[in-house]
Scaffold this active site. Structure first.
Site, PDB file in Angstrom:
ATOM      1  N   ARG A 168       4.661   0.378  -6.557  1.00  0.00           N
ATOM      2  CA  ARG A 168       4.590  -0.527  -5.409  1.00  0.00           C
ATOM      3  C   ARG A 168       3.549  -1.621  -5.606  1.00  0.00           C
ATOM      4  NH1 ARG A 168       6.471   2.459  -0.713  1.00  0.00           N
ATOM      5  NH2 ARG A 168       5.028   1.396   0.672  1.00  0.00           N
ATOM      6  N   GLU A 184      21.261 -17.402 -10.855  1.00  0.00           N
ATOM      7  CA  GLU A 184      20.298 -16.547 -11.569  1.00  0.00           C
ATOM      8  C   GLU A 184      20.869 -15.191 -11.936  1.00  0.00           C
ATOM      9  OE1 GLU A 184      15.731 -16.486 -10.439  1.00  0.00           O
ATOM     10  OE2 GLU A 184      16.976 -16.493  -8.656  1.00  0.00           O
ATOM     11  N   GLU A 205      18.505 -22.537  -2.189  1.00  0.00           N
ATOM     12  CA  GLU A 205      18.035 -21.194  -2.553  1.00  0.00           C
ATOM     13  C   GLU A 205      19.229 -20.244  -2.762  1.00  0.00           C
ATOM     14  OE1 GLU A 205      15.491 -19.988  -3.676  1.00  0.00           O
ATOM     15  OE2 GLU A 205      15.577 -17.852  -3.301  1.00  0.00           O
ATOM     16  N   LYS A 234       9.875 -12.941 -14.755  1.00  0.00           N
ATOM     17  CA  LYS A 234       9.370 -12.915 -13.381  1.00  0.00           C
ATOM     18  C   LYS A 234       8.244 -13.930 -13.202  1.00  0.00           C
ATOM     19  CE  LYS A 234       9.050 -11.317  -9.180  1.00  0.00           C
ATOM     20  NZ  LYS A 234      10.100 -11.814  -8.268  1.00  0.00           N
ATOM     21  N   LYS A 261      20.003 -18.301  -6.255  1.00  0.00           N
ATOM     22  CA  LYS A 261      20.152 -16.838  -6.344  1.00  0.00           C
ATOM     23  C   LYS A 261      21.440 -16.499  -7.084  1.00  0.00           C
ATOM     24  CE  LYS A 261      16.968 -15.628  -5.784  1.00  0.00           C
ATOM     25  NZ  LYS A 261      15.879 -16.450  -5.387  1.00  0.00           N
ATOM     26  N   CYS A 289       0.821  -1.201   0.000  1.00  0.00           N
ATOM     27  CA  CYS A 289       0.000   0.000   0.000  1.00  0.00           C
ATOM     28  C   CYS A 289       0.862   1.261   0.000  1.00  0.00           C
ATOM     29  CB  CYS A 289      -0.871   0.011   1.240  1.00  0.00           C
ATOM     30  SG  CYS A 289      -1.832  -1.481   1.429  1.00  0.00           S
ATOM     31  N   TRP A 300      -3.108  -2.499  -1.457  1.00  0.00           N
ATOM     32  CA  TRP A 300      -2.763  -3.860  -1.879  1.00  0.00           C
ATOM     33  C   TRP A 300      -3.493  -4.749  -0.887  1.00  0.00           C
ATOM     34  CZ3 TRP A 300       0.845  -6.378  -5.218  1.00  0.00           C
ATOM     35  CH2 TRP A 300       1.162  -7.692  -4.863  1.00  0.00           C
ATOM     36  N   ASN A 330      -1.285   1.919   6.210  1.00  0.00           N
ATOM     37  CA  ASN A 330      -0.477   0.833   5.641  1.00  0.00           C
ATOM     38  C   ASN A 330      -0.184  -0.160   6.751  1.00  0.00           C
ATOM     39  OD1 ASN A 330      -0.373   2.101   3.208  1.00  0.00           O
ATOM     40  ND2 ASN A 330       1.828   2.493   3.235  1.00  0.00           N
ATOM     41  N   GLY A 331      -0.096  -1.434   6.410  1.00  0.00           N
ATOM     42  CA  GLY A 331       0.319  -2.424   7.398  1.00  0.00           C
ATOM     43  C   GLY A 331      -0.839  -3.185   7.979  1.00  0.00           C
ATOM     44  N   HIS A 376      29.586 -38.636  -2.182  1.00  0.00           N
ATOM     45  CA  HIS A 376      29.093 -39.581  -3.187  1.00  0.00           C
ATOM     46  C   HIS A 376      29.180 -38.997  -4.596  1.00  0.00           C
ATOM     47  CE1 HIS A 376      27.807 -42.191   0.022  1.00  0.00           C
ATOM     48  NE2 HIS A 376      27.227 -41.152   0.598  1.00  0.00           N
TER      49      HIS A 376
HETATM   50  C1  AGP Z   1      13.271 -17.184  -8.243  1.00  0.00           C
HETATM   51  O1  AGP Z   1      14.224 -16.218  -8.016  1.00  0.00           O
HETATM   52  C2  AGP Z   1      12.728 -17.223  -9.617  1.00  0.00           C
HETATM   53  N1  AGP Z   1      12.171 -15.991  -9.994  1.00  0.00           N
HETATM   54  C3  AGP Z   1      11.883 -18.441  -9.926  1.00  0.00           C
HETATM   55  O2  AGP Z   1      12.567 -19.596  -9.525  1.00  0.00           O
HETATM   56  C4  AGP Z   1      10.478 -18.466  -9.304  1.00  0.00           C
HETATM   57  O3  AGP Z   1      10.553 -18.707  -7.939  1.00  0.00           O
HETATM   58  C5  AGP Z   1       9.641 -19.546 -10.014  1.00  0.00           C
HETATM   59  O4  AGP Z   1       9.522 -19.223 -11.374  1.00  0.00           O
HETATM   60  C6  AGP Z   1       8.282 -19.720  -9.411  1.00  0.00           C
HETATM   61  O5  AGP Z   1       7.518 -18.570  -9.505  1.00  0.00           O
HETATM   62  P1  AGP Z   1       6.187 -18.401  -8.685  1.00  0.00           P
HETATM   63  O6  AGP Z   1       6.537 -18.414  -7.250  1.00  0.00           O
HETATM   64  O7  AGP Z   1       5.603 -17.106  -9.145  1.00  0.00           O
HETATM   65  O8  AGP Z   1       5.306 -19.575  -9.040  1.00  0.00           O
END
Ligand code: AGP
Length: 620
Positions: free
Chosen positions: A27, A500, A493, A615, A497, A2, A84, A110-111, A516
């Site tokens: 935002r 990516e 994760e 995204k 990161k 928001c 939001w 907000n919040g 292994h």
């Molecule tokens: C993560 O940094 C990526 N953008 C990607 O792995 C993402 O998490 C994946 O495409 C799933 O997206 P979602 O959570 O919108 O389903």
């Protein structure tokens, strides 16, 4: 998330508020509204959708039962908001500003107000009439309840009764030229003009008008009049405040002064986790997950098995969720890569709860996996950040994360929010099934609620060390990440990161599995990131570290602050604050995001839009 903007001064408020809201569009929001003083009444206009819908509603002179906005320009007092949705759907009634029963006090918030249910009941008993499903509306009625002609006093008294994580701005029809703001954790900033003032949740809202700002600190109340701004502690003590001149351009302003959206979003993680937990953990002795559609307590109590389906970062959040759910509630959990699950002819059906985890709620593979499970009789829960997304429309219930809009392609704040939501679900299951002792449940909830504070502390103090490590290793061709137990999804994760956004090859492995195969990759040029936080498997991890170092590789350990067991074992140590070991992933992932971030920046790469990535992946 928001956005708030407010104006007091000689100019007409409405265009300034709309221009401010335009600047907060980045935002993300799903409805918007403004309230302006006209004569001795306040007129609100609200609309679902984007700001052109709001402008349309203004020019049509229509509102949810509102009076037409004045055509004649008025010297201004007004507030505006982009919402939001979190509590309550995307409707005009739930959009801000909200107002009290007499329509004399308007507020934008907000919040999250954690204790809104008890306050709302009390105010209803006293005769207040609520018109929305939101938690925010309670503030308008509460301020009105304390109002006797002095808005500052009423806000201060109301503030003392509120619990949560929020910022709000109030105006009264009886006190033109006055806005009163209060800040509890969520941001609120003053923009200083010549005989006019702005108040907003972010600087872009008033940057076209002034570059002179005053920062409102946590737990403060501000009194905003055209001639000046006064700052007070919540107890009413006057406080001095410098005026700072900022030199942001429009792009920097959108990023709140951060060099990229990703860095901004990493820094928003304490807020994102706090909002996701919000009122759901208010009562300390248990969790309230709110409306989960047809997924009621009975179903959760008797669920036979949970299957999580997800992709990428969301899959990693599910892996952490599995440890928590199995440990605390003893419900068996499978976590499946959605693109594999959908074609596997899975054994799933009635009695199973399938959770589709998806930030966007639009990922094609996750949606398909959810559909497969539903067609076979399973109950499906969507765990998502986006209200109204496809996942929410196809599920039997929805558990929302509340991370706000994430622009960086690499998921950061949405990941920690997903993990927090999994913890909430795990604790709710434990409560319903009686699998945790009441004192352990309460203690774990208390620790969970403390995590946003610890994330904020890490971001305040830990960055220099990580930048230095990034500088030392940014030319490496390959990184190995190792973890055990809840440290394993954190390693996965962290590795995702880094690959990516830096395009460095990474592998992430269960530390016990290293010998292994992956151990063959190690030489003195290999940085190995090891999640070595305090846990029942730390001794095992230390043995794995020794295996790594025996091959000459460089160990970067993520360890718990003050843990001497790591001494002499790692080349570099990144410390995180101590917490319940099951909750540690929420802290341990933050330095790994930063490590990836600074390595990518040293390699001069575009972190917000890495090559080849989207995204939201709406195709198979
Ligand atoms: C993560 O940094 C990526 N953008 C990607 O792995 C993402 O998490 C994946 O495409 C799933 O997206 P979602 O959570 O919108 O389903």
């Amino acid at each position: 998330m928001c956005g708030i903007v407010g104006y007091v001064g000689p100019r007409e408020a409405r265009p300034l508020l709309l221009a401010g809201l335009d600047q907060l569009e980045y935002r993300g929001y799903d409805s918007a509204g403004i309230s302006v003083l006209k004569g001795d009444t306040i007129e609100a206009v609200r609309a679902v959708g984007n700001l052109s819908a709001l402008r349309g509603a203004i020019s049509a002179g229509t509102d949810t039962g509102a009076v037409a906005v004045a055509e004649r320009p008025q010297p201004g007092t007004g507030i505006g908001h982009t919402r939001w949705a979190t509590h309550g759907g995307v409707t005009e009634e739930n959009a801000h500003p909200h107002f009290d029963t007499s329509d004399r006090i308007h507020i934008v918030v907000n919040g999250i107000v954690e204790n809104y249910i008890e306050l709302k009941q009390r105010l209803i008993d006293e005769g207040a009439m609520f018109t929305s499903e939101t938690d925010a509306e309670v503030i308008a009625h509460l301020v009105a309840d304390h109002y006797d002609g002095d808005l500052v006093k009423a806000v201060r008294t109301a503030y003392a009764e509120l619990r949560g994580h929020y910022a709000f701005v109030a105006m009264s029809a009886d006190e033109p030229g006055l806005l009163v703001g209060a800040r509890n954790e969520c941001p609120l900033i003053i923009g200083r003009g010549q005989d006019e003032q702005f108040i907003a949740s972010a600087i872009p809202a008033f940057l076209r008008e002034t570059r002179h700002v005053q920062y409102i600190d946590n737990d403060e109340i501000v009194v905003v009049r055209p001639e000046g701004v006064e700052f007070f502690s919540a107890a009413g003590q006057a406080l001095p405040r410098d005026i700072v001149e900022i030199d942001w351009d429009a792009e920097t302003a959108e990023k709140q002064g951060y060099e990229t959206f990703m860095l901004k979003e990493i820094h928003e993680q304490a807020d994102a986790v706090a909002e996701t937990i919000g009122e759901r953990a208010a009562r300390n002795d248990g969790i309230d997950l709110g409306d989960l559609g047809t997924i009621d307590d009975e179903l959760l109590r008797n669920v036979r098995r949970i299957v999580m389906v997800a992709c990428g970062t969301s899959y990693h959040a599910g892996l952490i969720g599995r440890y928590a759910i199995e440990e605390w509630s003893r419900v068996p959990v499978d976590v499946e890569i959605a693109s594999e699950y959908r074609y596997r002819n899975p054994v799933v059906g009635a009695g199973d709860l399938v959770i589709g985890i998806s930030q966007s709620g639009e990922t094609a593979d996750t949606l398909a996996a959810m559909r497969t499970a539903r067609q076979r009789g399973a109950t499906v829960l969507a765990l998502t950040n986006i209200m109204g997304s496809q996942a929410t429309r196809e599920a039997d219930g929805v558990l929302y994360t509340r991370a706000g809009l994430e622009i960086g392609v690499a998921a950061t704040k949405t990941f920690v929010s997903q993990v927090a939501a999994c913890y909430l679900l795990a604790l709710r299951l434990a409560e319903l099934r009686g699998t945790l002792e009441p004192d352990v449940l309460t203690e774990t909830i208390t620790e969970l609620k403390h995590l946003p504070h610890l994330i904020a502390l890490m971001l305040e103090h830990g960055i220099e060390n990580i930048e230095r490590i990034a500088l030392a290793h940014h030319r490496a061709d390959f990184f190995l990440y190792l973890g055990r137990h809840v440290g394993l999804p954190v390693a996965l994760e962290g590795a995702l990161k880094l690959k990516e956004i830096s395009y460095i090859a990474t592998d992430a492995y269960a530390a016990g599995e290293m010998k292994h195969g992956p151990i063959a990759l190690l030489d003195q040029n290999t940085p190995v990131v090891v999640i070595a936080t305090d846990s029942p498997v730390l001794e095992k991890i230390i043995s794995n570290i020794q295996e790594v170092r025996a091959r000459g590789a460089q160990v970067i350990a993520v360890a718990t602050e003050g843990d001497r067991r790591l001494e002499g074992h790692a080349d570099e140590v990144i410390e995180i604050p101590a917490t319940n070991w099951m909750l540690a992933p929420l802290l341990a992932v933050v330095p790994l995001q930063l490590l990836a971030y600074y390595i990518a920046r040293k390699r001069e790469l575009s972190v917000d839009q890495p090559r080849n990535l989207a995204k939201t992946v709406t195709v198979e």
